[in-house]
Design a protein around this motif. Sequence first.
Motif, PDB file in Angstrom:
ATOM      1  N   LYS A 182      12.666  -1.219   4.430  1.00 57.66           N
ATOM      2  CA  LYS A 182      12.729  -2.537   3.801  1.00 57.66           C
ATOM      3  C   LYS A 182      13.117  -2.479   2.325  1.00 57.66           C
ATOM      4  N   PHE A 183      12.563  -1.515   1.576  1.00 57.99           N
ATOM      5  CA  PHE A 183      12.723  -1.519   0.125  1.00 57.99           C
ATOM      6  C   PHE A 183      13.419  -0.284  -0.450  1.00 57.99           C
ATOM      7  N   GLY A 184      13.842   0.626   0.393  1.00 58.85           N
ATOM      8  CA  GLY A 184      14.491   1.838  -0.104  1.00 58.85           C
ATOM      9  C   GLY A 184      15.743   1.550  -0.920  1.00 58.85           C
ATOM     10  N   SER A 185      16.566   0.629  -0.452  1.00 58.92           N
ATOM     11  CA  SER A 185      17.797   0.326  -1.191  1.00 58.92           C
ATOM     12  C   SER A 185      17.479  -0.287  -2.557  1.00 58.92           C
ATOM     13  N   PHE A 186      16.404  -1.080  -2.624  1.00 59.15           N
ATOM     14  CA  PHE A 186      15.979  -1.643  -3.909  1.00 59.15           C
ATOM     15  C   PHE A 186      15.568  -0.524  -4.862  1.00 59.15           C
ATOM     16  N   ARG A 187      14.783   0.443  -4.345  1.00 60.73           N
ATOM     17  CA  ARG A 187      14.340   1.563  -5.187  1.00 60.73           C
ATOM     18  C   ARG A 187      15.528   2.398  -5.648  1.00 60.73           C
ATOM     19  N   GLU A 188      16.528   2.571  -4.778  1.00 65.88           N
ATOM     20  CA  GLU A 188      17.716   3.330  -5.158  1.00 65.88           C
ATOM     21  C   GLU A 188      18.475   2.613  -6.277  1.00 65.88           C
ATOM     22  N   GLU A 189      18.603   1.297  -6.164  1.00 68.35           N
ATOM     23  CA  GLU A 189      19.248   0.508  -7.227  1.00 68.35           C
ATOM     24  C   GLU A 189      18.466   0.618  -8.523  1.00 68.35           C
ATOM     25  N   GLU A 190      17.152   0.515  -8.406  1.00 68.60           N
ATOM     26  CA  GLU A 190      16.272   0.577  -9.581  1.00 68.60           C
ATOM     27  C   GLU A 190      16.394   1.921 -10.294  1.00 68.60           C
ATOM     28  N   ALA A 191      16.607   2.995  -9.554  1.00 64.39           N
ATOM     29  CA  ALA A 191      16.675   4.340 -10.126  1.00 64.39           C
ATOM     30  C   ALA A 191      18.027   4.656 -10.757  1.00 64.39           C
ATOM     31  N   ALA A 192      19.034   3.860 -10.463  1.00 60.01           N
ATOM     32  CA  ALA A 192      20.394   4.147 -10.925  1.00 60.01           C
ATOM     33  C   ALA A 192      20.427   4.364 -12.435  1.00 60.01           C
ATOM     34  N   GLY A 193      21.031   5.488 -12.825  1.00 58.36           N
ATOM     35  CA  GLY A 193      21.177   5.792 -14.242  1.00 58.36           C
ATOM     36  C   GLY A 193      20.056   6.647 -14.818  1.00 58.36           C
ATOM     37  N   ASP A 194      18.958   6.784 -14.108  1.00 59.51           N
ATOM     38  CA  ASP A 194      17.831   7.614 -14.542  1.00 59.51           C
ATOM     39  C   ASP A 194      17.824   8.848 -13.643  1.00 59.51           C
ATOM     40  N   LYS A 195      18.346   9.948 -14.154  1.00 57.63           N
ATOM     41  CA  LYS A 195      18.543  11.148 -13.325  1.00 57.63           C
ATOM     42  C   LYS A 195      17.256  11.607 -12.645  1.00 57.63           C
ATOM     43  N   LEU A 196      16.132  11.543 -13.349  1.00 53.98           N
ATOM     44  CA  LEU A 196      14.864  11.969 -12.766  1.00 53.98           C
ATOM     45  C   LEU A 196      14.456  11.039 -11.620  1.00 53.98           C
ATOM     46  N   ALA A 197      14.572   9.736 -11.845  1.00 52.57           N
ATOM     47  CA  ALA A 197      14.245   8.760 -10.806  1.00 52.57           C
ATOM     48  C   ALA A 197      15.222   8.875  -9.634  1.00 52.57           C
ATOM     49  N   GLU A 198      16.475   9.145  -9.934  1.00 47.51           N
ATOM     50  CA  GLU A 198      17.470   9.311  -8.872  1.00 47.51           C
ATOM     51  C   GLU A 198      17.125  10.505  -7.984  1.00 47.51           C
ATOM     52  N   ARG A 199      16.655  11.610  -8.588  1.00 52.25           N
ATOM     53  CA  ARG A 199      16.271  12.790  -7.803  1.00 52.25           C
ATOM     54  C   ARG A 199      15.089  12.475  -6.896  1.00 52.25           C
ATOM     55  N   PHE A 200      14.101  11.777  -7.432  1.00 49.81           N
ATOM     56  CA  PHE A 200      12.919  11.404  -6.651  1.00 49.81           C
ATOM     57  C   PHE A 200      13.324  10.506  -5.484  1.00 49.81           C
ATOM     58  N   THR A 201      14.110   9.499  -5.778  1.00 48.27           N
ATOM     59  CA  THR A 201      14.544   8.545  -4.763  1.00 48.27           C
ATOM     60  C   THR A 201      15.418   9.227  -3.709  1.00 48.27           C
ATOM     61  N   ALA A 202      16.275  10.128  -4.131  1.00 47.50           N
ATOM     62  CA  ALA A 202      17.129  10.854  -3.182  1.00 47.50           C
ATOM     63  C   ALA A 202      16.283  11.704  -2.235  1.00 47.50           C
ATOM     64  N   HIS A 232       0.841  -1.202   0.000  1.00 43.38           N
ATOM     65  CA  HIS A 232       0.000   0.000   0.000  1.00 43.38           C
ATOM     66  C   HIS A 232       0.878   1.254   0.000  1.00 43.38           C
ATOM     67  N   ALA A 233       1.939   1.247   0.790  1.00 43.73           N
ATOM     68  CA  ALA A 233       2.863   2.382   0.801  1.00 43.73           C
ATOM     69  C   ALA A 233       3.538   2.516  -0.567  1.00 43.73           C
ATOM     70  N   ASN A 234       3.923   1.395  -1.145  1.00 38.80           N
ATOM     71  CA  ASN A 234       4.549   1.399  -2.466  1.00 38.80           C
ATOM     72  C   ASN A 234       3.593   1.991  -3.504  1.00 38.80           C
ATOM     73  N   GLN A 235       2.330   1.673  -3.400  1.00 37.41           N
ATOM     74  CA  GLN A 235       1.332   2.195  -4.332  1.00 37.41           C
ATOM     75  C   GLN A 235       1.297   3.724  -4.272  1.00 37.41           C
ATOM     76  N   GLN A 236       1.328   4.266  -3.076  1.00 36.68           N
ATOM     77  CA  GLN A 236       1.325   5.720  -2.910  1.00 36.68           C
ATOM     78  C   GLN A 236       2.610   6.330  -3.474  1.00 36.68           C
ATOM     79  N   ILE A 237       3.734   5.708  -3.191  1.00 36.22           N
ATOM     80  CA  ILE A 237       5.016   6.215  -3.683  1.00 36.22           C
ATOM     81  C   ILE A 237       5.077   6.144  -5.211  1.00 36.22           C
ATOM     82  N   CYS A 238       4.523   5.092  -5.794  1.00 35.82           N
ATOM     83  CA  CYS A 238       4.490   4.985  -7.255  1.00 35.82           C
ATOM     84  C   CYS A 238       3.654   6.116  -7.868  1.00 35.82           C
ATOM     85  N   ALA A 239       2.530   6.441  -7.241  1.00 41.07           N
ATOM     86  CA  ALA A 239       1.689   7.535  -7.737  1.00 41.07           C
ATOM     87  C   ALA A 239       2.447   8.859  -7.659  1.00 41.07           C
ATOM     88  N   LEU A 240       3.168   9.072  -6.577  1.00 37.19           N
ATOM     89  CA  LEU A 240       3.961  10.297  -6.436  1.00 37.19           C
ATOM     90  C   LEU A 240       5.105  10.323  -7.451  1.00 37.19           C
TER      91      LEU A 240
END
Length: 147
Positions: free
Chosen positions: A110-130, A69-77
Amino acid sequence: MKTSHAALILAAMGAAHLVQKHLHQRQQNEVAVARIQNDWLTHLTTHPDFAQLWAPKDMDVKEYVQLLHANQQICALSLRHQLGLIRGSRLRFIAKAVMEKEIGRRYWAKFGSFREEEAAGDKLAERFTAALHDAYVAHPDTQPVGV
């Protein structure tokens, strides 16, 4: 107006149109992928028996569904950020609001490090994750790793 000037103006207008068309297509693709992701998350959160198949081995399915459920909200953001609707101080404000919720912090722990890995190389995703990471680390109830 000279013919050469008119030709340059038409070429520039054509190029601008192509750039705008490409941007619009990219945004439509982002929305389509987000819809697929949201449908998948909705399916898992409403069917715990399927969620169990995807849950980490060390996690109870009920906890996993809550984190989904938290992931769903973060994905929407994240989609709003990808579309350019959340930037700068507004992004930091929303990231802080997510981490004000205990479920947001549990998800990130639990999943922040996974999201950070997933964002690697995508500057926009990296900014969001950061922004989410920074809000997580800054929250007073966040426990340092290993404590």
